[in-house]
Design a protein around this motif. Structure first.
Motif, short mmCIF file in Angstrom:
data_model
loop_
_atom_site.label_atom_id
_atom_site.label_comp_id
_atom_site.label_asym_id
_atom_site.label_seq_id
_atom_site.Cartn_x
_atom_site.Cartn_y
_atom_site.Cartn_z
N THR A 174 55.04 -11.99 -15.19
CA THR A 174 55.43 -12.76 -14.16
C THR A 174 54.52 -13.99 -14.03
O THR A 174 55.08 -15.32 -13.68
N GLY A 175 53.32 -13.99 -14.55
CA GLY A 175 52.66 -15.16 -14.66
C GLY A 175 53.04 -16.35 -15.54
O GLY A 175 53.01 -17.61 -15.21
N GLU A 176 53.74 -15.75 -16.75
CA GLU A 176 54.45 -16.74 -17.64
C GLU A 176 55.52 -17.33 -16.97
O GLU A 176 55.70 -18.64 -17.14
N VAL A 177 56.27 -16.56 -16.32
CA VAL A 177 57.48 -17.11 -15.70
C VAL A 177 57.19 -18.32 -14.52
O VAL A 177 57.39 -19.38 -14.44
N ALA A 178 55.95 -17.85 -13.83
CA ALA A 178 55.40 -18.45 -12.53
C ALA A 178 55.06 -20.11 -13.38
O ALA A 178 55.60 -21.23 -12.99
N ARG A 179 54.43 -19.87 -14.45
CA ARG A 179 53.86 -21.37 -15.04
C ARG A 179 55.02 -21.94 -15.65
O ARG A 179 55.17 -23.20 -15.66
N LEU A 225 56.22 -22.59 -10.18
CA LEU A 225 55.87 -21.72 -8.99
C LEU A 225 54.75 -20.77 -9.12
O LEU A 225 54.59 -20.45 -10.29
N SER A 226 54.27 -20.49 -7.81
CA SER A 226 53.14 -19.39 -7.74
C SER A 226 53.55 -18.12 -8.31
O SER A 226 54.82 -18.01 -8.27
N ARG A 227 52.81 -17.31 -9.01
CA ARG A 227 53.07 -15.84 -9.41
C ARG A 227 53.55 -15.12 -7.96
O ARG A 227 54.21 -14.38 -7.86
N GLN A 228 52.71 -15.21 -6.95
CA GLN A 228 53.18 -14.87 -5.55
C GLN A 228 54.47 -15.47 -5.23
O GLN A 228 55.30 -14.22 -4.75
N THR A 229 54.75 -16.40 -5.24
CA THR A 229 56.36 -16.83 -4.93
C THR A 229 57.49 -15.97 -5.78
O THR A 229 58.24 -15.34 -5.34
N ILE A 230 57.22 -16.05 -7.06
CA ILE A 230 58.11 -15.22 -8.05
C ILE A 230 57.98 -13.59 -7.41
O ILE A 230 59.05 -13.16 -7.59
N GLN A 231 56.82 -13.25 -7.07
CA GLN A 231 56.91 -11.79 -6.93
C GLN A 231 57.43 -11.56 -5.50
O GLN A 231 58.05 -10.61 -5.17
N GLY A 244 53.76 0.88 -15.10
CA GLY A 244 52.95 0.37 -14.26
C GLY A 244 53.11 -0.39 -13.18
O GLY A 244 52.16 -0.98 -12.39
N GLY A 245 54.52 -0.75 -12.99
CA GLY A 245 54.92 -1.66 -12.03
C GLY A 245 55.01 -3.24 -12.48
O GLY A 245 55.02 -3.87 -11.48
N HIS A 246 54.82 -3.45 -13.60
CA HIS A 246 54.85 -4.89 -14.15
C HIS A 246 56.19 -5.21 -14.59
O HIS A 246 56.81 -4.78 -15.42
N ALA A 247 56.55 -6.53 -14.10
CA ALA A 247 58.03 -7.09 -14.15
C ALA A 247 58.09 -7.60 -15.61
O ALA A 247 56.94 -8.26 -15.94
N ARG A 248 58.96 -7.40 -16.28
CA ARG A 248 59.20 -8.39 -17.52
C ARG A 248 60.79 -9.18 -17.35
O ARG A 248 61.61 -8.56 -16.87
N TRP A 249 60.45 -10.37 -17.67
CA TRP A 249 61.54 -11.47 -17.34
C TRP A 249 62.06 -12.04 -18.95
O TRP A 249 61.29 -12.17 -19.92
N ARG A 250 63.15 -12.44 -18.95
CA ARG A 250 63.66 -13.43 -19.97
C ARG A 250 63.70 -15.00 -19.31
O ARG A 250 64.36 -14.97 -18.06
N LEU A 251 63.17 -15.83 -19.67
CA LEU A 251 63.16 -17.05 -18.98
C LEU A 251 64.39 -17.61 -18.93
O LEU A 251 64.76 -17.93 -17.77
#
Length: 62
Positions: A9-14, A18-24, A40-47
């Protein structure tokens, strides 16, 4: 062609400015959907998928 790497999520945000909080928040609201969520509840994305989802949101907002 190799498999595209899934990103956090942090990599997507950067990448999208956008902020990580906005993506969440968008994820909680069902506006963005990750490829999967880890045990563990961590999202994984394809850009490329995130970019397409954001474009669709922008089109709906117009």
């Amino acid at each position: 062609m190799g498999e595209e790497r899934l990103i956090s999520t942090g990599e997507v945000a950067r990448a999208v400015g956008l902020s990580r909080q906005t993506i969440q928040r968008y994820m909680r609201e069902g506006l963005l959907t990750p490829v999967f969520t880890t045990t563990g509840g961590h999202a994984r994305w394809r850009l490329d998928e995130v970019l397409e989802q954001l474009r669709a949101l922008h089109r709906r907002a117009e």
